[in-house]
Design an enzyme around this catalytic site. Structure first.
Site, mmCIF file in Angstrom:
data_model
loop_
_atom_site.group_PDB
_atom_site.id
_atom_site.type_symbol
_atom_site.label_atom_id
_atom_site.label_comp_id
_atom_site.label_asym_id
_atom_site.label_seq_id
_atom_site.Cartn_x
_atom_site.Cartn_y
_atom_site.Cartn_z
ATOM 1 N N HIS A 1 0.657 -1.145 -0.081
ATOM 2 C CA HIS A 1 -0.129 -0.181 0.094
ATOM 3 C C HIS A 1 1.033 1.430 -0.234
ATOM 4 O O HIS A 1 1.951 1.194 0.808
ATOM 5 C CB HIS A 1 -1.113 -0.297 1.318
ATOM 6 C CG HIS A 1 0.287 -0.142 2.551
ATOM 7 N ND1 HIS A 1 0.336 1.590 3.445
ATOM 8 C CD2 HIS A 1 0.587 -0.868 3.194
ATOM 9 C CE1 HIS A 1 1.156 1.118 3.858
ATOM 10 N NE2 HIS A 1 0.848 -0.388 4.860
ATOM 11 N N SER B 1 0.600 5.465 4.597
ATOM 12 C CA SER B 1 0.177 5.616 5.616
ATOM 13 C C SER B 1 0.581 6.904 6.463
ATOM 14 O O SER B 1 1.672 7.358 6.460
ATOM 15 C CB SER B 1 -0.361 4.175 6.502
ATOM 16 O OG SER B 1 0.656 4.048 6.887
ATOM 17 N N ARG C 1 -6.174 1.320 4.076
ATOM 18 C CA ARG C 1 -4.840 1.371 3.844
ATOM 19 C C ARG C 1 -4.530 0.146 2.398
ATOM 20 O O ARG C 1 -4.584 1.017 1.463
ATOM 21 C CB ARG C 1 -3.471 1.459 4.629
ATOM 22 C CG ARG C 1 -2.556 0.900 5.899
ATOM 23 C CD ARG C 1 -1.668 1.085 6.241
ATOM 24 N NE ARG C 1 -1.222 0.049 7.002
ATOM 25 C CZ ARG C 1 -1.439 -1.251 7.944
ATOM 26 N NH1 ARG C 1 -3.038 -0.771 8.506
ATOM 27 N NH2 ARG C 1 -0.915 -1.487 8.752
ATOM 28 N N GLU D 1 -2.179 -7.170 8.055
ATOM 29 C CA GLU D 1 -0.686 -6.642 7.929
ATOM 30 C C GLU D 1 -0.252 -7.930 9.626
ATOM 31 O O GLU D 1 -1.255 -8.299 10.354
ATOM 32 C CB GLU D 1 -1.105 -4.855 8.388
ATOM 33 C CG GLU D 1 0.692 -4.840 8.750
ATOM 34 C CD GLU D 1 1.994 -5.310 7.914
ATOM 35 O OE1 GLU D 1 1.638 -6.946 8.257
ATOM 36 O OE2 GLU D 1 3.110 -5.149 7.797
ATOM 37 N N ARG D 2 0.762 -8.228 9.921
ATOM 38 C CA ARG D 2 1.535 -8.945 10.802
ATOM 39 C C ARG D 2 0.857 -8.074 12.531
ATOM 40 O O ARG D 2 0.835 -7.003 12.699
ATOM 41 C CB ARG D 2 2.765 -8.974 10.794
ATOM 42 C CG ARG D 2 3.181 -9.482 11.698
ATOM 43 C CD ARG D 2 4.936 -9.330 12.275
ATOM 44 N NE ARG D 2 6.023 -9.590 13.643
ATOM 45 C CZ ARG D 2 6.734 -9.578 13.024
ATOM 46 N NH1 ARG D 2 7.722 -9.458 12.455
ATOM 47 N NH2 ARG D 2 7.626 -10.460 14.376
ATOM 48 N N LYS E 1 9.427 3.872 16.101
ATOM 49 C CA LYS E 1 10.473 2.510 16.115
ATOM 50 C C LYS E 1 10.863 3.069 16.543
ATOM 51 O O LYS E 1 11.921 2.309 16.941
ATOM 52 C CB LYS E 1 10.687 3.142 14.283
ATOM 53 C CG LYS E 1 9.014 2.152 13.900
ATOM 54 C CD LYS E 1 9.430 2.356 12.542
ATOM 55 C CE LYS E 1 8.521 2.026 11.355
ATOM 56 N NZ LYS E 1 8.591 1.793 10.092
ATOM 57 N N ARG F 1 11.614 -7.492 15.023
ATOM 58 C CA ARG F 1 11.635 -6.646 13.014
ATOM 59 C C ARG F 1 11.226 -7.208 12.507
ATOM 60 O O ARG F 1 10.285 -7.395 11.019
ATOM 61 C CB ARG F 1 12.303 -5.272 13.660
ATOM 62 C CG ARG F 1 11.966 -4.461 12.295
ATOM 63 C CD ARG F 1 10.655 -3.541 12.591
ATOM 64 N NE ARG F 1 10.441 -2.823 12.149
ATOM 65 C CZ ARG F 1 9.032 -2.197 10.909
ATOM 66 N NH1 ARG F 1 8.227 -3.001 11.772
ATOM 67 N NH2 ARG F 1 9.249 -1.698 10.117
ATOM 68 N N HIS G 1 0.816 -5.244 2.906
ATOM 69 C CA HIS G 1 1.241 -5.029 3.605
ATOM 70 C C HIS G 1 2.949 -5.183 3.413
ATOM 71 O O HIS G 1 3.375 -6.235 2.569
ATOM 72 C CB HIS G 1 0.673 -4.873 5.176
ATOM 73 C CG HIS G 1 -0.790 -4.698 5.000
ATOM 74 N ND1 HIS G 1 -1.504 -2.907 5.669
ATOM 75 C CD2 HIS G 1 -1.518 -5.076 5.124
ATOM 76 C CE1 HIS G 1 -2.537 -3.757 5.755
ATOM 77 N NE2 HIS G 1 -2.854 -4.158 5.177
#
Length: 246
Positions: free
Chosen positions: A10, A13, A61, A87-88, A98, A114, A180
């Site tokens: 996507h 976002s 998204r 998404e995960r 982050k 990650r 994603h």
């Protein structure tokens, strides 16, 4: 006949722009993300890759990206929403900046959670979850949001999507999959049979079509696919890697 599998992350976002772990938070595209999606559609058109089938994550998204591609190309195909492409679930990392996560966890644990196949973040605090718009798919096989998933968990749930798409692609269709960063990393792990080391270093740029040719033997070529705009795609992927990865 040779069909094409096209993987499309996507567009940007609002959480991407804020550099936060998004996961199952159901955020919208930015204006830039909408334009990125339309540019991706133009790249597909220029390459003669008009989708016959569009599989999309049902999260906002991804849906907005798929709709922008459909509108830009004036497609008449239905968008097939597939819960397996969600998404995960980042567990306790969900919604966290982050940089903050890296500082809290340290580099080694940050990379493990990650980037690796088996790193599993713990569950999200219910008090934090209550303040987030988390995507749920009741009645599907998706676990309740906030539990946390490893990338391997995502690999196992997206694998049937590749089986479904391959059946169409081997018949000559162009199948577009809109999802994603991590559900598509998982799809690449399935499609390309990626090793743990290859998964670790795979970063997928936003709104850059990644194309595989698939003949009657069902084997995707080239391994790793090819970007329609390789210079931009690789530059963005390198930037993502510097930020900690997809």
């Amino acid at each position: 006949m040779t069909g094409r599998l096209v993987l499309l992350r996507h567009g940007e976002s609002v959480a991407n722009a804020a550099k936060e772990f998004t996961g199952r938070v159901d955020v919208d595209l930015t204006d830039r993300g909408e334009e990125q999606a339309r540019r991706a559609a133009r790249l597909l058109s220029e390459a003669g890759l008009v989708p016959d089938v569009v599989l999309t994550s049902p999260m906002l998204r991804a849906l907005r990206t798929a709709r922008a591609v459909r509108d830009e190309l004036a497609l008449e195909v239905e968008l097939t929403e597939e819960w397996r492409l969600v998404e995960r679930d980042y567990g306790f990392l969900t919604g966290m900046p982050k940089d903050e996560a890296r500082d809290r966890l340290g580099e080694e644990r940050f990379v493990s959670l990650r980037r690796t196949r088996h790193g599993l973040p713990g569950p999200l605090d219910p008090a934090v979850a209550a303040g987030l718009d988390l995507f749920e798919a009741r009645g599907a096989g998706l676990a309740p949001a906030g539990r946390g998933e490893s990338l391997q968990d995502v690999v196992e749930r997206v694998a049937p999507c590749w089986s479904h798409a391959r059946a169409r692609v081997t018949g000559g269709a162009v199948v577009l999959v809109v999802a994603h960063g991590n559900s598509l990393r998982a799809m690449c792990a399935v499609v390309d049979g990626l090793s743990d080391e290859e998964v670790l270093h795979l970063n997928l740029p936003q709104a850059q079509p990644l194309v595989y040719a698939v003949g009657g033997d069902g084997v995707p070529r080239p391994r790793g696919g090819r970007y329609l705009d390789p210079a931009t795609a690789h530059a963005v992927a390198a930037e993502i890697a510097r930020e900690g990865g997809t």
